[in-house]
Design a protein around this motif. Structure first.
Motif, mmCIF file in Angstrom:
data_model
loop_
_atom_site.group_PDB
_atom_site.id
_atom_site.type_symbol
_atom_site.label_atom_id
_atom_site.label_comp_id
_atom_site.label_asym_id
_atom_site.label_seq_id
_atom_site.Cartn_x
_atom_site.Cartn_y
_atom_site.Cartn_z
ATOM 1 N N TRP A 232 0.772 -1.233 0.000
ATOM 2 C CA TRP A 232 0.000 0.000 0.000
ATOM 3 C C TRP A 232 0.813 1.298 0.000
ATOM 4 C CZ3 TRP A 232 -4.505 -1.227 -1.599
ATOM 5 C CH2 TRP A 232 -5.084 -2.447 -1.238
ATOM 6 N N PRO A 233 1.970 1.404 0.635
ATOM 7 C CA PRO A 233 2.666 2.699 0.641
ATOM 8 C C PRO A 233 3.030 3.172 -0.771
ATOM 9 C CG PRO A 233 3.582 1.231 2.309
ATOM 10 C CD PRO A 233 2.673 0.396 1.458
ATOM 11 N N ASP A 234 2.773 4.438 -1.051
ATOM 12 C CA ASP A 234 3.083 5.005 -2.368
ATOM 13 C C ASP A 234 4.493 5.584 -2.327
ATOM 14 O OD1 ASP A 234 2.974 5.976 -4.922
ATOM 15 O OD2 ASP A 234 1.670 7.674 -4.459
ATOM 16 N N ARG A 235 5.466 4.695 -2.456
ATOM 17 C CA ARG A 235 6.878 5.084 -2.406
ATOM 18 C C ARG A 235 7.674 4.000 -3.130
ATOM 19 N NH1 ARG A 235 8.792 1.349 1.049
ATOM 20 N NH2 ARG A 235 7.660 0.787 2.950
ATOM 21 N N PRO A 236 8.967 4.242 -3.418
ATOM 22 C CA PRO A 236 9.763 3.201 -4.061
ATOM 23 C C PRO A 236 9.645 1.877 -3.305
ATOM 24 C CG PRO A 236 10.967 5.253 -4.059
ATOM 25 C CD PRO A 236 9.728 5.494 -3.248
ATOM 26 N N GLY A 237 9.416 0.813 -4.063
ATOM 27 C CA GLY A 237 9.171 -0.487 -3.462
ATOM 28 C C GLY A 237 7.699 -0.780 -3.257
ATOM 29 N N GLY A 238 6.865 0.243 -3.350
ATOM 30 C CA GLY A 238 5.419 0.060 -3.213
ATOM 31 C C GLY A 238 4.789 -0.366 -4.527
ATOM 32 N N VAL B 199 1.895 0.394 -6.131
ATOM 33 C CA VAL B 199 1.377 1.408 -7.040
ATOM 34 C C VAL B 199 2.516 2.246 -7.617
ATOM 35 C CG1 VAL B 199 0.926 3.204 -5.321
ATOM 36 C CG2 VAL B 199 -0.501 3.076 -7.359
ATOM 37 N N HIS B 200 3.555 2.507 -6.822
ATOM 38 C CA HIS B 200 4.688 3.317 -7.286
ATOM 39 C C HIS B 200 5.434 2.607 -8.414
ATOM 40 C CE1 HIS B 200 8.102 6.152 -6.910
ATOM 41 N NE2 HIS B 200 8.814 5.085 -7.240
ATOM 42 N N ALA C 226 -1.242 -1.036 -11.606
ATOM 43 C CA ALA C 226 -0.973 -0.121 -10.497
ATOM 44 C C ALA C 226 -2.201 0.049 -9.610
ATOM 45 C CB ALA C 226 -0.509 1.234 -11.029
ATOM 46 N N LYS C 227 -3.392 0.133 -10.203
ATOM 47 C CA LYS C 227 -4.601 0.342 -9.396
ATOM 48 C C LYS C 227 -5.163 -0.979 -8.864
ATOM 49 C CE LYS C 227 -7.438 -1.101 -12.794
ATOM 50 N NZ LYS C 227 -7.886 -2.519 -12.734
ATOM 51 N N PHE C 228 -4.625 -2.109 -9.288
ATOM 52 C CA PHE C 228 -5.053 -3.429 -8.833
ATOM 53 C C PHE C 228 -4.669 -3.611 -7.365
ATOM 54 C CE2 PHE C 228 -4.277 -7.983 -8.291
ATOM 55 C CZ PHE C 228 -5.381 -8.538 -8.904
ATOM 56 N N PRO C 229 -5.433 -4.333 -6.552
ATOM 57 C CA PRO C 229 -6.645 -5.070 -6.905
ATOM 58 C C PRO C 229 -7.931 -4.342 -6.548
ATOM 59 C CG PRO C 229 -5.893 -5.805 -4.771
ATOM 60 C CD PRO C 229 -4.959 -4.696 -5.197
ATOM 61 N N SER C 230 -7.836 -3.125 -5.997
ATOM 62 C CA SER C 230 -9.024 -2.440 -5.523
ATOM 63 C C SER C 230 -8.733 -0.954 -5.399
ATOM 64 C CB SER C 230 -9.432 -3.007 -4.146
ATOM 65 O OG SER C 230 -10.531 -2.318 -3.627
#
Length: 350
Positions: A40-46, A48-49, A74-78
Motif C-alpha cells: 500500500w505505501p506510495d513510495r519506491p518499493g510500493g 502502485v509506485h 498499479a490500481k489493482f486489486p481495488s
C-alpha cells in the motif's frame, strides 16, 4: 467508502503472473516483481509506485496501450486509497489515447441510467469488428471485482473479431469506473437492466450477456430470468460461493469488501450478511431461463465446482468444466473462448 487491508504483494504475483504477461513483456513484469516489497505505501518499493513508474515510461514513449495495461496493474486489486484511484484515472487517460490505434471500432460513452430513484453515470465502451452493420446484436460484457473493462482489452478485441455483434463493455457496480455505485444484487440488476434496454434499442433487438467471475454472477441472473437472448457465465459464483463462513483466497476478502462498500475490513459475519441476498437459489428453482452457456475450470480456488454443475440438466443450458485449470479457466483461456464465441454467434443468430 474504501479501506486497505493486510496483503502480501508476492501472493498477487503468484496468482496473477499469467494474466500480467498477457499484456506486458515478461521481462518488464519480472522487473516490477523484483522491485515491489510492500502493497500500500506510495513510495519506491510500493506496488502502485513501481507499476506506475513502468506505465509512465511507456506513456512517455507514446506506447499508450502498454501504459494503460501497467496503470491497470498499479490500481489493482481495488480502489482502496487515493493512489489507486489516481492510477485508474491515468489508465483511462492512456487507454483513450491508445484508442485510435485499436484494430477494432471503438467508442467511449457515458450513459445516464436509472438508479435508486435518480440517475447514475456509467462509462461504457462500445467495440466491434470494422464494418459491422449498425443493426447487429449487442453483447453486454464485464469482468469481475478486480479485472475491469479496460484491463481486459485484448480479450475483448479477440471476441469482437469472432462475433457478428457489438460489445457493450462496462464495470460492475462497486468496481472501476462504476465504483460510485454499490454492488448489491438488486442495485446491480437496475444498472444492468438499463444497459440491456440501451442495447436492445441500439442494435437489432438481440442482446447477449457475457460475464466473467463476479460478472458471471450478473450474467447468470440475466440468463436465469430470461432478460437476455444469450447468457455466458464464465467462473461465476451463484450459490455455494456465498455460503456462510466460506473464506476467500489471495486477499479476495478485502477486494470483495471494498466492492460491497465497506469502509473498514468486514468481519466474517458482516460478509455473510452482505452475501445473504446474492444466493441465486430462488432463480435456480424457477424454469424461466433463456439460452445459457456455463463454463469454468475444474481447479477454481474461488468458486466451488458445484456453482457450475448446478446448471446441468436445465433446458437450453450447456455446461462445460475445463480440466487442469483454475478460476475462469485463465490458463486455458483459448479453449474457453473456443467454446464461448461460436456459442454466442450461433445463439444470437437463432
Amino acid at each position: 467508502m474504501s479501506f486497505t487491508w493486510p496483503l502480501d504483494p508476492r501472493d498477487l504475483f503468484v496468482e496473477r503472473y499469467p494474466q500480467m504477461t498477457l499484456g506486458l513483456p515478461a521481462g518488464e513484469v519480472d522487473a516490477v516483481r523484483a522491485a515491489v516489497t510492500v502493497m500500500w505505501p506510495d513510495r519506491p518499493g510500493g506496488w502502485v509506485h513501481e507499476w506506475s513508474a513502468l506505465a509512465a515510461r511507456h506513456a512517455a514513449a507514446g506506447r499508450h496501450r502498454e501504459a494503460a495495461q501497467a496503470y491497470g496493474w498499479a490500481k489493482f486489486p481495488s480502489l482502496a486509497d487515493g493512489p489507486k484511484r489516481t492510477a485508474l484515472a491515468r489508465q483511462v487517460e492512456q487507454y483513450v489515447l491508445a484508442a485510435p490505434g485499436f484494430p477494432v471500432e471503438f467508442e467511449r460513452r457515458v450513459l445516464a441510467v436509472p438508479h435508486r430513484g435518480g440517475e447514475a453515470a456509467v462509462p461504457v465502451h462500445l467495440m466491434a469488428a470494422p464494418g459491422l452493420p449498425a443493426d447487429a446484436p449487442l453483447v453486454l460484457a464485464s469482468g469481475g471485482v478486480d479485472s475491469w473493462k479496460t484491463d481486459l482489452h485484448g480479450m475483448w478485441e479477440q471476441l469482437a473479431f469472432a462475433l457478428p455483434a457489438r460489445l457493450l463493455l462496462f464495470d460492475l457496480p462497486g468496481t472501476g469506473e462504476s465504483a460510485h455505485l454499490p454492488m448489491t444484487p438488486h442495485g446491480g440488476d437496475e444498472v444492468i437492466a438499463a444497459l440491456v434496454a440501451f442495447a436492445r434499442a441500439a442494435g437489432n433487438g438481440k442482446v447477449g450477456h457475457f460475464g466473467i467471475s463476479m460478472g458471471g454472477y450478473y450474467s447468470a441472473r440475466t440468463g436465469l430470468t430470461g432478460a437476455v437472448d444469450a447468457s455466458v457465465v464464465l467462473g461465476g459464483p451463484v450459490e455455494r460461493a456465498f455460503a456462510p463462513g466460506r473464506g476467500f483466497a489471495f486477499g479476495m476478502d478485502g477486494i470483495v469488501g471494498n466492492a460491497l462498500g465497506f469502509d473498514t475490513a468486514p468481519t466474517r459475519a458482516e460478509l455473510d450478511a452482505a452475501f445473504a441476498g446474492f444466493d441465486l437459489r430462488p432463480l435456480l428453482d424457477r424454469d424461466a431461463n433463456g439460452p445459457m452457456l456455463v463454463v469454468n475450470g475444474t481447479e477454481d480456488v474461488h468458486v466451488p465446482q458445484d456453482d457450475t454443475l448446478v446448471f446441468e440438466g436445465r433446458r437450453d443450458t450447456r455446461v462445460e468444466l475445463i480440466p487442469d485449470t483454475g478460476h475462469c479457466a485463465v490458463s486455458r483461456f483459448g479453449e474457453a473462448m473456443a467454446l464461448i464465441a461460436p456459442w454466442l454467434k450461433d445463439t444470437l443468430a437463432a
